[in-house]
Every structure is written in structure tokens, then in C-alpha cells.
Motif scaffolding. Structure first.
Motif, PDB file in Angstrom:
ATOM      1  N   GLU A 120      25.540  54.279  31.521  1.00 45.66           N
ATOM      2  CA  GLU A 120      26.748  55.403  31.131  1.00 45.66           C
ATOM      3  C   GLU A 120      27.488  55.376  29.673  1.00 45.66           C
ATOM      4  N   ASP A 121      27.135  54.211  29.148  1.00 42.53           N
ATOM      5  CA  ASP A 121      27.192  54.266  27.075  1.00 42.53           C
ATOM      6  C   ASP A 121      26.984  54.886  26.357  1.00 42.53           C
ATOM      7  N   THR A 122      25.450  55.056  26.471  1.00 42.30           N
ATOM      8  CA  THR A 122      24.535  56.233  26.503  1.00 42.30           C
ATOM      9  C   THR A 122      24.818  57.145  26.694  1.00 42.30           C
ATOM     10  N   ALA A 123      24.580  57.822  28.005  1.00 44.04           N
ATOM     11  CA  ALA A 123      24.579  58.914  28.172  1.00 44.04           C
ATOM     12  C   ALA A 123      25.933  59.906  27.635  1.00 44.04           C
ATOM     13  N   ASP A 124      27.013  59.114  27.658  1.00 41.55           N
ATOM     14  CA  ASP A 124      28.218  59.019  26.960  1.00 41.55           C
ATOM     15  C   ASP A 124      28.147  59.376  25.615  1.00 41.55           C
ATOM     16  N   ILE A 157      22.674  46.857  33.003  1.00 36.94           N
ATOM     17  CA  ILE A 157      21.427  48.782  32.646  1.00 36.94           C
ATOM     18  C   ILE A 157      22.302  49.835  32.882  1.00 36.94           C
ATOM     19  N   ARG A 158      23.434  49.359  34.065  1.00 39.77           N
ATOM     20  CA  ARG A 158      24.407  50.696  34.421  1.00 39.77           C
ATOM     21  C   ARG A 158      25.065  50.741  33.182  1.00 39.77           C
ATOM     22  N   LEU A 164      17.560  34.255  26.794  1.00 39.23           N
ATOM     23  CA  LEU A 164      18.535  35.453  27.509  1.00 39.23           C
ATOM     24  C   LEU A 164      19.136  34.714  28.643  1.00 39.23           C
ATOM     25  N   VAL A 165      17.820  34.764  29.260  1.00 43.45           N
ATOM     26  CA  VAL A 165      17.503  33.856  30.783  1.00 43.45           C
ATOM     27  C   VAL A 165      18.645  33.345  30.938  1.00 43.45           C
ATOM     28  N   ASP A 166      18.405  32.335  30.454  1.00 42.44           N
ATOM     29  CA  ASP A 166      19.301  31.168  30.750  1.00 42.44           C
ATOM     30  C   ASP A 166      20.957  30.705  30.537  1.00 42.44           C
ATOM     31  N   ARG A 167      21.035  32.620  29.378  1.00 38.56           N
ATOM     32  CA  ARG A 167      22.661  32.041  29.609  1.00 38.56           C
ATOM     33  C   ARG A 167      22.482  33.348  30.269  1.00 38.56           C
ATOM     34  N   LEU A 168      21.975  34.238  30.884  1.00 34.64           N
ATOM     35  CA  LEU A 168      22.675  35.370  32.446  1.00 34.64           C
ATOM     36  C   LEU A 168      22.320  33.958  33.917  1.00 34.64           C
ATOM     37  N   ASP A 169      21.651  33.209  33.580  1.00 34.36           N
ATOM     38  CA  ASP A 169      22.087  32.312  34.721  1.00 34.36           C
ATOM     39  C   ASP A 169      23.477  31.476  34.765  1.00 34.36           C
ATOM     40  N   ALA A 170      23.128  31.382  33.285  1.00 39.84           N
ATOM     41  CA  ALA A 170      24.957  30.561  33.408  1.00 39.84           C
ATOM     42  C   ALA A 170      25.968  31.816  33.214  1.00 39.84           C
ATOM     43  N   ILE A 171      25.951  32.175  32.985  1.00 40.39           N
ATOM     44  CA  ILE A 171      26.951  33.776  33.605  1.00 40.39           C
ATOM     45  C   ILE A 171      27.066  34.140  34.840  1.00 40.39           C
ATOM     46  N   ALA A 172      25.620  33.962  35.697  1.00 43.20           N
ATOM     47  CA  ALA A 172      25.734  34.047  37.185  1.00 43.20           C
ATOM     48  C   ALA A 172      26.340  32.959  37.843  1.00 43.20           C
ATOM     49  N   ASP A 173      26.076  32.390  37.182  1.00 46.29           N
ATOM     50  CA  ASP A 173      26.505  30.389  38.189  1.00 46.29           C
ATOM     51  C   ASP A 173      28.306  30.500  37.712  1.00 46.29           C
ATOM     52  N   LEU A 174      28.369  30.919  36.853  1.00 43.52           N
ATOM     53  CA  LEU A 174      30.334  31.237  36.509  1.00 43.52           C
ATOM     54  C   LEU A 174      30.703  31.744  37.541  1.00 43.52           C
ATOM     55  N   PHE A 175      30.692  33.065  37.815  1.00 43.62           N
ATOM     56  CA  PHE A 175      30.858  34.646  38.849  1.00 43.62           C
ATOM     57  C   PHE A 175      30.426  34.401  39.653  1.00 43.62           C
ATOM     58  N   ASP A 176      29.696  33.337  40.131  1.00 49.58           N
ATOM     59  CA  ASP A 176      28.752  32.796  41.725  1.00 49.58           C
ATOM     60  C   ASP A 176      28.135  34.405  41.952  1.00 49.58           C
ATOM     61  N   LYS A 177      27.469  34.620  41.197  1.00 46.10           N
ATOM     62  CA  LYS A 177      26.354  36.093  41.394  1.00 46.10           C
ATOM     63  C   LYS A 177      25.741  35.447  40.981  1.00 46.10           C
ATOM     64  N   ASP A 178      24.541  36.851  41.929  1.00 44.98           N
ATOM     65  CA  ASP A 178      22.950  36.748  41.303  1.00 44.98           C
ATOM     66  C   ASP A 178      22.440  37.177  39.817  1.00 44.98           C
ATOM     67  N   ARG A 179      21.253  36.834  40.014  1.00 43.22           N
ATOM     68  CA  ARG A 179      21.271  37.584  38.709  1.00 43.22           C
ATOM     69  C   ARG A 179      20.948  38.787  38.739  1.00 43.22           C
ATOM     70  N   THR A 180      20.000  38.801  39.635  1.00 45.78           N
ATOM     71  CA  THR A 180      19.848  40.787  39.562  1.00 45.78           C
ATOM     72  C   THR A 180      20.796  41.064  39.420  1.00 45.78           C
ATOM     73  N   ASP A 181      22.311  41.408  40.173  1.00 44.12           N
ATOM     74  CA  ASP A 181      23.469  41.704  39.843  1.00 44.12           C
ATOM     75  C   ASP A 181      23.790  42.767  38.887  1.00 44.12           C
ATOM     76  N   LEU A 182      23.871  41.021  38.235  1.00 41.96           N
ATOM     77  CA  LEU A 182      24.232  41.159  36.379  1.00 41.96           C
ATOM     78  C   LEU A 182      23.227  41.820  35.610  1.00 41.96           C
ATOM     79  N   LEU A 183      22.146  41.728  36.138  1.00 36.41           N
ATOM     80  CA  LEU A 183      20.527  42.620  35.349  1.00 36.41           C
ATOM     81  C   LEU A 183      21.625  44.680  35.608  1.00 36.41           C
ATOM     82  N   VAL A 184      21.476  44.751  36.626  1.00 34.98           N
ATOM     83  CA  VAL A 184      21.468  46.079  37.109  1.00 34.98           C
ATOM     84  C   VAL A 184      23.343  46.435  36.364  1.00 34.98           C
ATOM     85  N   GLU A 185      24.174  45.330  37.184  1.00 33.40           N
ATOM     86  CA  GLU A 185      25.062  45.804  36.710  1.00 33.40           C
ATOM     87  C   GLU A 185      25.023  46.167  34.990  1.00 33.40           C
TER      88      GLU A 185
END
Length: 122
Positions: free
Chosen positions: A46-50, A41-42, A18-39
Motif C-alpha cells: 500500500e505504501d509503495t503503490a501510493d 507485506i500488505r 529477522l525470523v527471530d525478531r519476527l517471532d519475538a514480536i509475534a509472541d509479544l502481541f500473541d499473534k502468528d508469524r504468518t499474520d505479521l508477515l501478511v500485515e
């Protein structure tokens, strides 16, 4: 940035794939792993609360005094929490033992009767 928006360090373990996939997605979008994780989780929160199932579970636990109001507010938002609080107060009230009024003509003099007897010829 409010105090509740201040970053908090969280440490958790995850399967390596999962971490490897997350890192690959982060690289693809030129984003930080933490930003993707926070997004992620958010969006999950939101989906769960609704979800109706989630809100029913929160309401049930709140009505059974298993959740405090502040926790309910965090889980479903202030407006829904306030509505649940009002409903809980209403449910906890003793019903009023009032007799039906006998001095009020509900039908205003126009009464229609209905024959409820079953006709045996049918």
C-alpha cells in the motif's frame, strides 16, 4: 472469501535474525508469524503503490508498452489504471491538423496592443 483472498503457500529464505525478531514480536502481541508477515507485506504494498515515484514508473512502463493493463490495475488500483489507460489513448492519438478559425473574433472587438520595444533609456 473470494478466490483472490484464498491463501497461497509461499516459501522464502530470510536471515535468521529477522525470523527471530519476527517471532519475538509475534509472541509479544500473541499473534502468528504468518499474520505479521501478511500485515507487513500488505502495508509495504500500500505504501509503495501510493508513492508518486512508483506511480510514475508504472505509468512510464505502461506508456512504453512494457506493462499490460491488468498488471497496471494490480499495481496501482482500478481507478488509477483507468486514468492511465485514457491518457495513453490520448497520447497515442494523432493530433488533429486544424487551422485556426479565421471567422471568430476571440477578443470580441476589444483589442489591446502592447509595445514590446525595449526603451534604451532604462
Amino acid at each position: 472469501m473470494s478466490a483472490s483472498d484464498d491463501p497461497r503457500r509461499v516459501h522464502f529464505q530470510s536471515p535468521e535474525y529477522l525470523v527471530d525478531r519476527l517471532d519475538a514480536i509475534a509472541d509479544l502481541f500473541d499473534k502468528d508469524r504468518t499474520d505479521l508477515l501478511v500485515e507487513a507485506i500488505r502495508e509495504y504494498i500500500e505504501d509503495t503503490a501510493d508513492s508518486e515515484t512508483f506511480q510514475e514508473l508504472v505509468a512510464t512502463k505502461y506508456y512504453d508498452d512494457q506493462l499490460e493493463f491488468e498488471t497496471v490495475k494490480q499495481l496501482v488500483g482500478a481507478e488509477t489504471a483507468q486514468r492511465l489507460c485514457l491518457l495513453k489513448a490520448d497520447l497515442e492519438d494523432e493530433p488533429l491538423d486544424l487551422a485556426a478559425p479565421d471567422d471568430v473574433d476571440v477578443y470580441d472587438g476589444d483589442v489591446t496592443t502592447v509595445d514590446t520595444a525595449v526603451d534604451d533609456d532604462r
